[in-house]
Structures are given as C-alpha cells and as structure tokens.
Design a protein around this motif. Sequence first.
Motif, PDB file in Angstrom:
ATOM      1  N   PRO A   1       0.795  -1.222   0.000  1.00 21.24           N
ATOM      2  CA  PRO A   1       0.000   0.000   0.000  1.00 21.24           C
ATOM      3  C   PRO A   1       0.833   1.281   0.000  1.00 21.24           C
ATOM      4  O   PRO A   1       0.396   2.304  -0.526  1.00 21.24           O
ATOM      5  N   THR A   2       2.021   1.250   0.600  1.00 19.35           N
ATOM      6  CA  THR A   2       2.869   2.445   0.623  1.00 19.35           C
ATOM      7  C   THR A   2       3.369   2.791  -0.772  1.00 19.35           C
ATOM      8  O   THR A   2       3.827   3.909  -1.009  1.00 19.35           O
ATOM      9  N   ALA A   3       3.265   1.853  -1.710  1.00 19.58           N
ATOM     10  CA  ALA A   3       3.708   2.069  -3.094  1.00 19.58           C
ATOM     11  C   ALA A   3       2.561   2.479  -4.006  1.00 19.58           C
ATOM     12  O   ALA A   3       2.571   2.198  -5.201  1.00 19.58           O
ATOM     13  N   GLN A   4       1.562   3.169  -3.470  1.00 21.62           N
ATOM     14  CA  GLN A   4       0.363   3.553  -4.237  1.00 21.62           C
ATOM     15  C   GLN A   4       0.598   4.639  -5.280  1.00 21.62           C
ATOM     16  O   GLN A   4      -0.324   4.994  -5.999  1.00 21.62           O
ATOM     17  N   SER A   5       1.780   5.181  -5.375  1.00 20.58           N
ATOM     18  CA  SER A   5       2.014   6.325  -6.256  1.00 20.58           C
ATOM     19  C   SER A   5       1.888   5.945  -7.730  1.00 20.58           C
ATOM     20  O   SER A   5       2.106   4.791  -8.118  1.00 20.58           O
ATOM     21  N   LEU A   6       1.587   6.914  -8.555  1.00 19.79           N
ATOM     22  CA  LEU A   6       1.485   6.699  -9.989  1.00 19.79           C
ATOM     23  C   LEU A   6       2.797   6.150 -10.554  1.00 19.79           C
ATOM     24  O   LEU A   6       3.875   6.620 -10.178  1.00 19.79           O
ATOM     25  N   PRO A   7       2.734   5.193 -11.465  1.00 13.02           N
ATOM     26  CA  PRO A   7       3.959   4.646 -12.060  1.00 13.02           C
ATOM     27  C   PRO A   7       4.855   5.713 -12.674  1.00 13.02           C
ATOM     28  O   PRO A   7       6.083   5.593 -12.635  1.00 13.02           O
TER      29      PRO A   7
END
Length: 256
Positions: A203-209
């Motif tokens: 979840p902490t990696a939710q940022s836009l690619p």
Amino acid sequence: MIIEEIKERALNLLSEKEEDFKVIDFSFALPYSYVLIESNGKKALGVAMTLLEEYRGHGNRKDLNINKNLEEFINMADSFDIVERTLGVAAINAVSQYYFNFEANGKDAAELVLNRDDIKKIAFVGNMIPVVNMLKKSEKFDIYVFERSPSLLMDGVLSDAFEYRLLPEMDAVFISGTTLLNDTLDFVLDRAKNAKLKILVGPTAQSLPELFKGFGITHIASTKIIDVDKALLYLKFASSSMLFKGASKKYTMEVE
C-alpha cells in the motif's frame, strides 16, 4: 535521492493540473497513516505504513499545524522526521490515487515470476508473508527474505544487514514500499541492479507509475482504494486486512 525526485514530480503534477485540493483529514496511525484529500467533490485517500521502529516520539517539541495545504504535506516526504515523512508519502499517494486512471487488474505481484523459467533466486526486502508463502509453495525458487522490524524477524528471515552481500545475486527482488520511508530504496536498487525484475510492493507504493520512471523499478504492485469512506473507517479502527476487503483492489503494472 529517489524520494526527493518523487516529491518534485508530485509537486510538478499538482502545478500542471491546477486542481483546488483540500486536505480534509490525516493521521499518523497504526498500522497505516493516511491523508485524505478532496477536489471538486471527489475524495482520494493515500496511505503509508507506520514504522514504529523509526518513531521517536514528539511531545511538545512538535509544532502541529492542521491547516497545512497539500503542497506542504508533500514537501514533508523527504523530511528526517518519520511522522512528517510518513504523512508526506501518504499525501503523494493521495494525489496519485486521485489521478489513477488505470484499471485495477486484481493481479498479484507473485504472478510476475511464477511462470518465468529465467528466475531462480528471489529476494524480499521486507517480510511480505502472503507473497513469500505463495512462492514457497511452488518449490521452484531459492527465496531470501530480509527484514528490519524485530516483530517480523521470524525463523528463516534474515536481517536486512545481509542485503548488501546477497542482493547482487538475485534474479528478482520484491521491495516493500516502506523503503521510501526508511530511505533505503536507493541502496536496494543499486545492490539489486543485476535483477531482471525489481517490484515495488504494498500500500505504501500507491504512487502513480510515472513518478517512478527512470529509477530501475520494473513494476509496482499495490492497491487502488475504490471505496474511500469504507477504507477510512477501517483505518480509524486500526485495521490492515480489512483495507483490502471491499474497499480496495490489487493491481500490478509495469513502470518501464
């Protein structure tokens, strides 16, 4: 540092879109901290795992300002203060969730390696128990799990001190999004540069690619929150597993 570049990219995205965002709620909480934003009647929720092993307390030395705007939250993402840094990353994730226009495909990160014949050695930077167990069942791989948190250092799990020695030998590396919070992502990617797959997970990696392009990350495996109010209620009750039941959907997508 990668987190500094991601922060600048997020700020540039805000500048380009010119949305009138309001931060309507936030919390440094367990097991996830969060920032809730709204613009034009649309809400978006960004989360980031709370790393208790990094927390040193605040007391009255902390100048809390609940009137911070979204840019001020994002600017905290590279702070040396873990509370500020966590809320800063959650704010970047909230903006990313707002602009997330991809289909959340429900794909699990493990699927990236299960049918690959050229993957033998797999490392997990962070003890991602469900994914680790799924890959162990296949009995196809040599699996190395590294962990920093004492609560997750169980049998068969290595201290993260051994990442320096072993990561260059890996064919694939699953990297916890919490490496954004403890500032180890640059180191991990440098040591894992020989790996065919470098997957940022959680979840902490939710940022836009698009915010991660050019750093060597091949995929992001995270969650799209599809019911903000339900997810927020679960978070207020310190629920982690319920965040994924009816309130969000998994996705795995290529970065570059």
